[in-house]
Write an enzyme that holds these catalytic residues in place. Structure first.
Site, PDB file in Angstrom:
ATOM      1  N   ASP A   1      -8.532  13.674   3.532  1.00 27.37           N
ATOM      2  CA  ASP A   1      -9.043  13.006   2.477  1.00 27.37           C
ATOM      3  C   ASP A   1      -7.787  11.822   2.275  1.00 27.37           C
ATOM      4  O   ASP A   1      -7.936  10.567   2.136  1.00 27.37           O
ATOM      5  CB  ASP A   1      -8.915  13.762   1.167  1.00 27.37           C
TER       6      ASP A   1
ATOM      7  N   LYS B   1      -8.032   7.715   2.954  1.00 30.18           N
ATOM      8  CA  LYS B   1      -7.425   6.692   2.072  1.00 30.18           C
ATOM      9  C   LYS B   1      -6.545   5.560   2.848  1.00 30.18           C
ATOM     10  O   LYS B   1      -6.553   4.540   2.734  1.00 30.18           O
ATOM     11  CB  LYS B   1      -6.338   7.201   0.931  1.00 30.18           C
TER      12      LYS B   1
HETATM   13  N1  LIG Z   1     -12.514  14.070  -9.338  1.00 35.26           N
HETATM   14  C1  LIG Z   1     -11.412  13.209  -9.101  1.00 35.26           C
HETATM   15  O1  LIG Z   1     -10.330  13.016  -9.710  1.00 35.26           O
HETATM   16  C2  LIG Z   1     -11.872  12.020  -8.172  1.00 35.26           C
HETATM   17  C3  LIG Z   1     -10.822  10.870  -8.112  1.00 35.26           C
HETATM   18  C4  LIG Z   1     -10.892   9.956  -7.239  1.00 35.26           C
HETATM   19  C5  LIG Z   1     -12.196   9.792  -6.403  1.00 35.26           C
HETATM   20  N2  LIG Z   1     -13.083  10.772  -6.660  1.00 35.26           N
HETATM   21  C6  LIG Z   1     -14.341  10.805  -5.879  1.00 35.26           C
HETATM   22  O2  LIG Z   1     -15.493  10.743  -6.673  1.00 35.26           O
HETATM   23  C7  LIG Z   1     -16.459  11.431  -5.942  1.00 35.26           C
HETATM   24  C8  LIG Z   1     -17.155  12.644  -6.874  1.00 35.26           C
HETATM   25  O3  LIG Z   1     -16.171  13.594  -7.031  1.00 35.26           O
HETATM   26  P1  LIG Z   1     -16.399  14.598  -8.296  1.00 35.26           P
HETATM   27  O4  LIG Z   1     -15.285  15.323  -8.669  1.00 35.26           O
HETATM   28  O5  LIG Z   1     -17.255  13.991  -9.119  1.00 35.26           O
HETATM   29  O6  LIG Z   1     -17.560  15.692  -7.306  1.00 35.26           O
HETATM   30  P2  LIG Z   1     -18.422  16.802  -7.987  1.00 35.26           P
HETATM   31  O7  LIG Z   1     -18.265  17.164  -9.295  1.00 35.26           O
HETATM   32  O8  LIG Z   1     -18.281  17.999  -6.753  1.00 35.26           O
HETATM   33  O9  LIG Z   1     -19.889  15.996  -7.751  1.00 35.26           O
HETATM   34  C9  LIG Z   1     -20.542  15.576  -6.841  1.00 35.26           C
HETATM   35  C10 LIG Z   1     -21.885  15.290  -7.046  1.00 35.26           C
HETATM   36  O10 LIG Z   1     -22.659  14.669  -5.843  1.00 35.26           O
HETATM   37  C11 LIG Z   1     -23.896  15.087  -5.625  1.00 35.26           C
HETATM   38  N3  LIG Z   1     -24.370  15.097  -4.604  1.00 35.26           N
HETATM   39  C12 LIG Z   1     -23.846  15.593  -3.403  1.00 35.26           C
HETATM   40  N4  LIG Z   1     -24.584  15.146  -2.279  1.00 35.26           N
HETATM   41  C13 LIG Z   1     -25.532  14.474  -2.790  1.00 35.26           C
HETATM   42  C14 LIG Z   1     -26.588  13.655  -2.249  1.00 35.26           C
HETATM   43  N5  LIG Z   1     -26.998  13.636  -0.982  1.00 35.26           N
HETATM   44  N6  LIG Z   1     -27.410  12.846  -2.840  1.00 35.26           N
HETATM   45  C15 LIG Z   1     -27.085  12.573  -4.430  1.00 35.26           C
HETATM   46  N7  LIG Z   1     -26.269  13.351  -4.940  1.00 35.26           N
HETATM   47  C16 LIG Z   1     -25.411  14.158  -4.211  1.00 35.26           C
HETATM   48  C17 LIG Z   1     -23.661  16.471  -6.278  1.00 35.26           C
HETATM   49  O11 LIG Z   1     -25.059  16.996  -6.608  1.00 35.26           O
HETATM   50  P3  LIG Z   1     -25.317  18.601  -6.044  1.00 35.26           P
HETATM   51  O12 LIG Z   1     -24.590  19.369  -7.409  1.00 35.26           O
HETATM   52  O13 LIG Z   1     -26.840  18.801  -6.382  1.00 35.26           O
HETATM   53  O14 LIG Z   1     -24.702  19.046  -4.990  1.00 35.26           O
HETATM   54  C18 LIG Z   1     -22.919  16.381  -7.477  1.00 35.26           C
HETATM   55  O15 LIG Z   1     -23.857  15.959  -8.538  1.00 35.26           O
HETATM   56  C19 LIG Z   1     -15.842  12.023  -4.595  1.00 35.26           C
HETATM   57  O16 LIG Z   1     -16.089  11.033  -3.313  1.00 35.26           O
HETATM   58  C20 LIG Z   1     -14.524  12.036  -4.871  1.00 35.26           C
HETATM   59  O17 LIG Z   1     -13.766  11.790  -3.586  1.00 35.26           O
HETATM   60  C21 LIG Z   1     -12.830  11.809  -7.240  1.00 35.26           C
END
Ligand SMILES: NC(=O)c1ccc[n+]([C@@H]2O[C@H](COP(=O)([O-])OP(=O)(O)OC[C@H]3O[C@@H](n4cnc5c(N)ncnc54)[C@H](OP(=O)(O)O)[C@@H]3O)[C@@H](O)[C@H]2O)c1
Length: 361
Positions: free
Chosen positions: A216, A220
């Protein structure tokens, strides 16, 4: 009033927080910016909810009851029915979604993304997206690829595009690994317990090995290196992997069951620290020598990186004008609220840019 239609991929931690923030600030955006933001499409990996009138505060129930099985072209079917400016928002960590960006651009979607995969696939793919953006006169914003809501990508972009020679960008690039090692250095509890807490708190990637493997942070570094004009591939990065070989290819379930196996190695690293040192997970981008490195290091407590708390991200940018005294950016480097707000800032930027294009024409 400018109508903007949002199509959101991913309704997990970040996506669902973003939806709530958009709905809460809807009136503010109309009054302040003359922008009417409607969320007309929502998708997870299996289902899709479409509503050209815009989803309401009951979107979770509606998604449960009214969503349909997702098909590859679900969003395109409805997006072609209206002429509002379209923004696809990627709040997934999915390679499959990232690989759809060229197709989204061909279908006239602007893109705002928290998913750093697209910008860290091959240089050819990276270049293809830029070619399509110019051809289609569309916007692509990805500030949240690095440092969540902190303004890192924009800072590097502005310095580079204004002709400044960048020398290096060093720091703690991962809010999740910051959280993990800030706690591990201070508290007398096993490493694996902190990893599980970080996962439950939404700090880590959906699979914490994406963080612990160094991948990760490496992604970045690559995003920033390319923003600084370097042409490099992921394989050019020197990465220290903190996941022991036997757990690298296990299923996520199995990894979480056996994550305790990481404890002895990390405990040994902690016990080998000298007086006044702490462990910090560092990213180093040496722009001049085109070297990118990800590693776990002992850092003196009194150094800026040694002082970090919580999930702080910390970035030092060295350049011609900031040679002796680096530009420092520090603050919450992970978390669903700051990341969703960063996405929303990018959405407003794209909405305004598309407004300006219309006025200009
Ligand atoms: N959380 C943080 O603090 C943070 C900070 C900076 C950046 N980010 C970035 O933000 C993004 C999301 O993070 P998160 O923490 O929200 O992840 P998360 O809670 O695991 O949510 C991921 C979502 O993506 C969906 N998904 C997976 N594959 C998919 C597909 N092929 N088509 C459509 N939807 C799909 C999942 O659906 P299902 O439930 O059906 O699998 C789920 O709704 C990541 O790229 C992460 O690097 C997060």
């Amino acid at each position: 009033m400018k109508n903007i239609h949002l199509y959101i991929f991913g309704i997990g931690n970040v996506g669902s927080t973003l939806i709530d923030q958009v709905l809460q600030s809807h009136t503010f955006f109309r009054q302040q910016h003359g922008i009417d933001l409607s969320i007309v499409g929502l998708a997870n990996s299996k289902r899709v909810l479409l509503d050209l009138e815009g989803i309401s505060k009951n979107w979770k129930d509606d998604f449960d009851n009214l969503s349909e099985a997702r098909e590859a072209d679900s969003f395109y079917k409805v997006s072609s029915l209206c002429d509002a400016t379209k923004i696809a928002v990627d709040a997934t960590a999915s390679k499959e979604v990232a690989q759809c960006y060229p197709e989204l651009l061909e279908n006239n979607f602007n893109i705002v993304t928290a998913n750093k995969i697209a910008n860290s696939l091959s240089q050819d793919f990276y270049d293809l997206i830029r070619v399509l953006l110019i051809k289609k006169n569309l916007c692509f914003e990805y500030e949240t690829n690095v440092g969540a809501g902190l303004p890192i990508v924009q800072s590097i972009h502005d310095l580079y595009s204004s002709g400044e020679q960048l020398f290096a960008v060093n720091g703690v690039f991962s809010g999740s690994l910051s959280y993990i090692f800030n706690r591990f250095s201070e508290e007398q509890i096993p490493f694996s317990e902190i990893v599980i807490d970080a996962l439950k708190g939404g700090y880590t990637e959906p699979d914490p090995r994406e963080d612990l493997s160094g991948n990760d942070v490496a992604r970045k570094l690559l995003v920033l290196a390319r923003e600084a004009g370097l042409k490099l591939e992921f394989d050019d990065i020197e990465i220290q992997n903190l996941v022991i070989p036997s757990l690298r290819t296990a299923s996520l379930y199995q990894f979480l069951e056996e994550v305790k196996q990481l404890d002895p190695v990390l405990q040994e690293k902690k016990e080998s620290l000298k007086e006044g040192e702490v462990l910090r997970h560092l990213g180093e981008l040496d722009v001049l020598h085109k070297k990118l490195k990800v590693s776990l290091k002992a850092v003196k407590k009194e150094r800026p990186a040694g002082q970090l708390k919580g999930s702080d991200g910390f970035f030092e940018i060295y350049s011609e004008s900031y040679a002796a005294n680096p530009l420092v950016i520090k603050g919450a480097g992970a978390g669903k609220a700051v990341t969703a707000r960063g996405l929303l800032a990018d959405i407003i930027k794209v909405s305004k840019a598309s407004q300006e294009v219309l006025v200009f024409r």
